[in-house]
Scaffold this motif. Structure first.
Motif, mmCIF file in Angstrom:
data_model
loop_
_atom_site.group_PDB
_atom_site.id
_atom_site.type_symbol
_atom_site.label_atom_id
_atom_site.label_comp_id
_atom_site.label_asym_id
_atom_site.label_seq_id
_atom_site.Cartn_x
_atom_site.Cartn_y
_atom_site.Cartn_z
ATOM 1 N N ALA A 158 1.932 -24.043 -17.472
ATOM 2 C CA ALA A 158 1.814 -23.464 -16.124
ATOM 3 C C ALA A 158 1.642 -24.588 -15.117
ATOM 4 C CB ALA A 158 0.623 -22.513 -16.063
ATOM 5 N N HIS A 159 2.187 -24.381 -13.909
ATOM 6 C CA HIS A 159 2.046 -25.348 -12.828
ATOM 7 C C HIS A 159 1.191 -24.711 -11.754
ATOM 8 C CE1 HIS A 159 3.038 -28.097 -9.586
ATOM 9 N NE2 HIS A 159 3.544 -28.908 -10.487
ATOM 10 N N THR A 160 -0.081 -25.157 -11.657
ATOM 11 C CA THR A 160 -1.027 -24.375 -10.832
ATOM 12 C C THR A 160 -1.919 -25.195 -9.879
ATOM 13 O OG1 THR A 160 -2.612 -24.453 -12.653
ATOM 14 C CG2 THR A 160 -1.183 -22.521 -12.564
ATOM 15 N N PRO A 161 -1.504 -26.176 -9.073
ATOM 16 C CA PRO A 161 -0.175 -26.775 -9.043
ATOM 17 C C PRO A 161 0.011 -27.862 -10.097
ATOM 18 C CG PRO A 161 -1.523 -27.742 -7.342
ATOM 19 C CD PRO A 161 -2.373 -26.689 -8.012
ATOM 20 N N GLU A 162 -1.083 -28.295 -10.756
ATOM 21 C CA GLU A 162 -0.935 -29.288 -11.806
ATOM 22 C C GLU A 162 -0.521 -28.613 -13.107
ATOM 23 O OE1 GLU A 162 -4.810 -31.071 -11.806
ATOM 24 O OE2 GLU A 162 -4.196 -32.649 -10.407
ATOM 25 N N TYR A 163 -0.053 -29.418 -14.047
ATOM 26 C CA TYR A 163 0.371 -28.873 -15.337
ATOM 27 C C TYR A 163 -0.845 -28.462 -16.162
ATOM 28 C CZ TYR A 163 4.994 -30.849 -14.380
ATOM 29 O OH TYR A 163 6.208 -31.143 -13.831
ATOM 30 N N VAL A 164 -0.855 -27.226 -16.594
ATOM 31 C CA VAL A 164 -1.915 -26.685 -17.444
ATOM 32 C C VAL A 164 -1.245 -26.053 -18.662
ATOM 33 C CG1 VAL A 164 -3.771 -24.989 -17.609
ATOM 34 C CG2 VAL A 164 -3.441 -26.275 -15.481
ATOM 35 N N VAL A 165 -1.773 -26.335 -19.852
ATOM 36 C CA VAL A 165 -1.120 -25.916 -21.099
ATOM 37 C C VAL A 165 -1.957 -24.843 -21.797
ATOM 38 C CG1 VAL A 165 -0.165 -26.677 -23.297
ATOM 39 C CG2 VAL A 165 -0.152 -28.233 -21.328
ATOM 40 N N HIS A 166 -1.264 -23.792 -22.252
ATOM 41 C CA HIS A 166 -1.874 -22.727 -23.051
ATOM 42 C C HIS A 166 -1.158 -22.695 -24.408
ATOM 43 C CE1 HIS A 166 -3.676 -20.931 -19.351
ATOM 44 N NE2 HIS A 166 -2.588 -21.433 -18.805
ATOM 45 N N CYS A 167 -1.887 -22.889 -25.487
ATOM 46 C CA CYS A 167 -1.269 -22.816 -26.820
ATOM 47 C C CYS A 167 -2.272 -22.232 -27.802
ATOM 48 C CB CYS A 167 -0.790 -24.183 -27.292
ATOM 49 S SG CYS A 167 0.127 -24.078 -28.845
ATOM 50 N N GLN A 168 -2.083 -20.975 -28.108
ATOM 51 C CA GLN A 168 -3.007 -20.231 -28.958
ATOM 52 C C GLN A 168 -3.106 -20.809 -30.362
ATOM 53 O OE1 GLN A 168 -2.582 -16.066 -28.120
ATOM 54 N NE2 GLN A 168 -3.108 -15.510 -30.217
ATOM 55 N N THR A 169 -1.975 -21.280 -30.898
ATOM 56 C CA THR A 169 -1.962 -21.711 -32.298
ATOM 57 C C THR A 169 -2.747 -22.997 -32.537
ATOM 58 O OG1 THR A 169 0.134 -22.865 -31.957
ATOM 59 C CG2 THR A 169 0.243 -20.607 -32.781
ATOM 60 N N ILE A 170 -2.943 -23.809 -31.499
ATOM 61 C CA ILE A 170 -3.707 -25.050 -31.694
ATOM 62 C C ILE A 170 -5.016 -25.029 -30.911
ATOM 63 C CG2 ILE A 170 -1.666 -26.423 -32.219
ATOM 64 C CD1 ILE A 170 -1.804 -27.558 -29.369
ATOM 65 N N GLY A 171 -5.370 -23.867 -30.356
ATOM 66 C CA GLY A 171 -6.652 -23.734 -29.691
ATOM 67 C C GLY A 171 -6.717 -24.301 -28.294
ATOM 68 N N TRP A 172 -5.575 -24.472 -27.643
ATOM 69 C CA TRP A 172 -5.564 -24.958 -26.267
ATOM 70 C C TRP A 172 -5.546 -23.761 -25.318
ATOM 71 C CZ3 TRP A 172 -1.947 -29.766 -25.292
ATOM 72 C CH2 TRP A 172 -2.394 -30.829 -26.091
ATOM 73 N N GLU A 173 -6.598 -23.596 -24.549
ATOM 74 C CA GLU A 173 -6.685 -22.531 -23.554
ATOM 75 C C GLU A 173 -6.865 -23.169 -22.182
ATOM 76 O OE1 GLU A 173 -6.209 -19.395 -24.051
ATOM 77 O OE2 GLU A 173 -6.229 -19.353 -26.249
ATOM 78 N N ALA A 174 -5.835 -23.079 -21.351
ATOM 79 C CA ALA A 174 -5.878 -23.629 -19.991
ATOM 80 C C ALA A 174 -6.295 -25.099 -20.000
ATOM 81 C CB ALA A 174 -6.792 -22.799 -19.102
ATOM 82 N N VAL A 175 -5.642 -25.900 -20.833
ATOM 83 C CA VAL A 175 -5.946 -27.324 -20.915
ATOM 84 C C VAL A 175 -5.317 -28.043 -19.712
ATOM 85 C CG1 VAL A 175 -5.464 -29.442 -22.198
ATOM 86 C CG2 VAL A 175 -6.198 -27.389 -23.416
ATOM 87 N N PRO A 176 -6.119 -28.709 -18.872
ATOM 88 C CA PRO A 176 -5.583 -29.397 -17.688
ATOM 89 C C PRO A 176 -4.992 -30.747 -18.066
ATOM 90 C CG PRO A 176 -7.958 -29.664 -17.760
ATOM 91 C CD PRO A 176 -7.589 -28.816 -18.960
ATOM 92 N N LEU A 177 -3.864 -30.733 -18.762
ATOM 93 C CA LEU A 177 -3.321 -31.947 -19.364
ATOM 94 C C LEU A 177 -2.998 -33.008 -18.322
ATOM 95 C CD1 LEU A 177 -2.492 -33.287 -22.010
ATOM 96 C CD2 LEU A 177 -0.208 -32.328 -21.695
ATOM 97 N N GLU A 178 -2.364 -32.612 -17.226
ATOM 98 C CA GLU A 178 -2.026 -33.609 -16.203
ATOM 99 C C GLU A 178 -3.284 -34.259 -15.641
ATOM 100 O OE1 GLU A 178 0.334 -34.078 -11.939
ATOM 101 O OE2 GLU A 178 0.424 -32.173 -13.021
ATOM 102 N N GLN A 179 -4.274 -33.459 -15.336
ATOM 103 C CA GLN A 179 -5.524 -33.972 -14.789
ATOM 104 C C GLN A 179 -6.162 -34.962 -15.757
ATOM 105 O OE1 GLN A 179 -9.616 -31.729 -14.309
ATOM 106 N NE2 GLN A 179 -8.203 -31.051 -12.710
ATOM 107 N N MET A 180 -6.126 -34.655 -17.045
ATOM 108 C CA MET A 180 -6.737 -35.528 -18.048
ATOM 109 C C MET A 180 -5.965 -36.831 -18.199
ATOM 110 S SD MET A 180 -7.877 -32.704 -20.919
ATOM 111 C CE MET A 180 -8.919 -33.844 -21.847
ATOM 112 N N LEU A 181 -4.640 -36.763 -18.112
ATOM 113 C CA LEU A 181 -3.837 -37.985 -18.200
ATOM 114 C C LEU A 181 -4.043 -38.861 -16.973
ATOM 115 C CD1 LEU A 181 -0.544 -36.506 -19.692
ATOM 116 C CD2 LEU A 181 -2.111 -38.103 -20.821
ATOM 117 N N ARG A 182 -4.303 -38.258 -15.835
ATOM 118 C CA ARG A 182 -4.595 -39.028 -14.622
ATOM 119 C C ARG A 182 -5.984 -39.685 -14.709
ATOM 120 N NH1 ARG A 182 0.229 -39.687 -12.974
ATOM 121 N NH2 ARG A 182 1.302 -37.919 -12.029
ATOM 122 N N ALA A 183 -6.949 -38.941 -15.231
ATOM 123 C CA ALA A 183 -8.324 -39.433 -15.267
ATOM 124 C C ALA A 183 -8.525 -40.530 -16.305
ATOM 125 C CB ALA A 183 -9.282 -38.275 -15.534
ATOM 126 N N GLY A 184 -7.776 -40.472 -17.408
ATOM 127 C CA GLY A 184 -7.939 -41.451 -18.467
ATOM 128 C C GLY A 184 -9.128 -41.143 -19.360
#
Length: 427
Positions: A158-184
């Motif tokens: 989802a783009h909200t506006p940053e990229y957020v990932v939802h993946c039930q099979t690996i336990g990712w619920e609304a993971v703010p992936l872009e934010q985390m890659l920016r923060a380091g």
């Protein structure tokens, strides 16, 4: 009534640059005269746009051809060294990071196993940032030449506006992936490079539609079979995403009511019968001595002459053939393309049997119009597909790298390669 969109002169110029650049990227080298004939732009417009693209450095002159009675005509093509692209495949057992030039020639690679931590999001972020630093350092390229980093992930993006990932099979619920890659992280500084994140199967689909088995098709399904299963459904040249952006979760369509437990928590999903993880669980439970590591273990299962392995192979053919028949009946595609490391291992040994099983379960008329074939870009095509995400942004913007916020939202531009198709972008 829908609101009318006014196009500015700047929009028109960028659109013309994009049209010519796409044509040169997919069909070059071409002369100015050929570009005018193929795009419908006047020769004056072509000359002006070509001058801009040459000035930017995104295209170069590539020799000449003789003309009828006049001066030789100059050939033009995209410049491979104009910039660099990074593709990241967040797979089931590893994170693969690859650096490419503009023509997708691989220059450096970092293959990082996920280990016992599985898909702990912090470990995945660590691997992406570590791999990014490794490929840039090993290749010696200036990070300023990196146009963008594409990341293929499991699940819904989802783009909200940053990229957020939802993946039930690996336990990712609304993971703010872009934010985390920016923060380091504590070990790795965050990245400021442009980021583009999409579902891994969709990224694979883009690569195969542009450069592989899907080239020239307008309606296709590109299936990604690895530890799990996903698909990219291409309808009239564009990816079908559905209202929530989660369309293509083919692995979680039902193969059997009340059947085997799937990683998603439901029962009877196709993934629970054909995904590599489920196959190897059944193989070991039946007494098979599978190798360490999913890829060698699946290869062993496919080669094992024992009756228990033969029975599992028979089930693979039946379930996968039935799943493909469902895709034929639902979408009536020109092509169904099987990819992913497990899909290629299975398909290289049993594709004819799978086709026969699909034919026996699909409606005859649509199946007769559908070819079932294997991906041509190999088992690491998700990383290639991820690299096409920033590439598509560059092509859409006519050779300039503008802010990604101007490309936000679900991809809608057609993906099928070859005239008159255009690359899909985040526009």
């Amino acid at each position: 009534m829908p609101e009318k969109t006014r196009r500015t002169v700047r929009d028109l110029r960028r659109g013309n640059r994009s049209t010519l650049l796409r044509r040169l990227y997919f069909d070059g080298p071409l002369t100015r005269q050929e570009l005018s004939a193929q795009t419908g732009l006047s020769q004056a417009s072509v000359s002006n746009v070509v001058a801009e693209l040459l000035d930017i450095g995104v295209i170069i002159e590539a020799g000449s051809v003789e003309s009828d009675g006049g001066r030789p005509r100059i050939l033009l093509k995209t410049a491979p060294g104009h910039g660099h692209l990074v593709g990241v495949d967040v797979g089931e057992t590893r994170v693969l990071v690859e650096l490419f030039d503009l023509e997708l020639t691989p220059l450096a690679k970092a293959d990082l196993p996920l280990g016992d931590g599985g898909h702990d999001v912090r470990a995945v972020v660590e691997h992406i940032l570590s791999g990014l630093r490794t490929v840039i350092t090993e290749s010696g390229v200036d990070s300023a030449t990196v146009i963008g980093v594409g990341v293929g992930v499991p699940g819904t993006v989802a783009h909200t506006p940053e990229y957020v990932v939802h993946c039930q099979t690996i336990g990712w619920e609304a993971v703010p992936l872009e934010q985390m890659l920016r923060a380091g992280t504590d070990r790795h500084e965050g990245t400021s490079l442009p980021l583009f994140v999409d579902n891994g199967a969709t990224a694979l689909g883009q690569a195969e539609m542009w450069f592989g088995a899907g080239r020239g098709a307008r309606n296709a399904v590109v299936a990604l079979i690895g530890s799990g299963i996903g698909a990219c459904v291409v309808v009239d040249g564009a990816p079908y995403r559905g209202s929530a952006g989660s369309a293509g979760e083919w692995g979680h369509t039902k193969a059997q009511v009340g059947g085997n437990l799937c990683r998603c928590g439901a029962r009877g999903c196709l993934e629970a019968y054909v995904g590599a993880t489920a196959l190897l669980e059944r193989y070991r439970a039946a007494g098979g001595t599978a190798s360490t590591g999913e890829e060698p273990a699946l290869a062993q299962l496919l080669a094992d002459p024992a009756p228990l392995a033969a029975e599992i192979r028979t089930e693979i053919v039946a379930y996968l053939g039935t799943g493909i028949a469902g895709l034929v009946n639902l979408f009536s595609p020109e092509k169904i393309i099987i990819g992913g490391w497990a899909g290629l291992l299975i398909g290289n040994q049993m594709l004819d049997l799978i086709r026969d099983a699909a034919a026996g379960n699909a409606l005859r008329q649509p199946f007769a119009q559908t070819s079932v074939e294997l991906c041509r870009l190999g088992p690491e095509a998700v990383a290639v597909g991820a690299a096409t995400l920033p590439l598509a942004h560059l092509l859409d913007n006519g050779g300039t790298v503008e802010g990604r916020e101007q490309a936000a939202g679900p991809a809608r531009t057609p993906v099928a390669a070859g005239p008159p198709a255009l690359p899909w972008t985040r526009a």
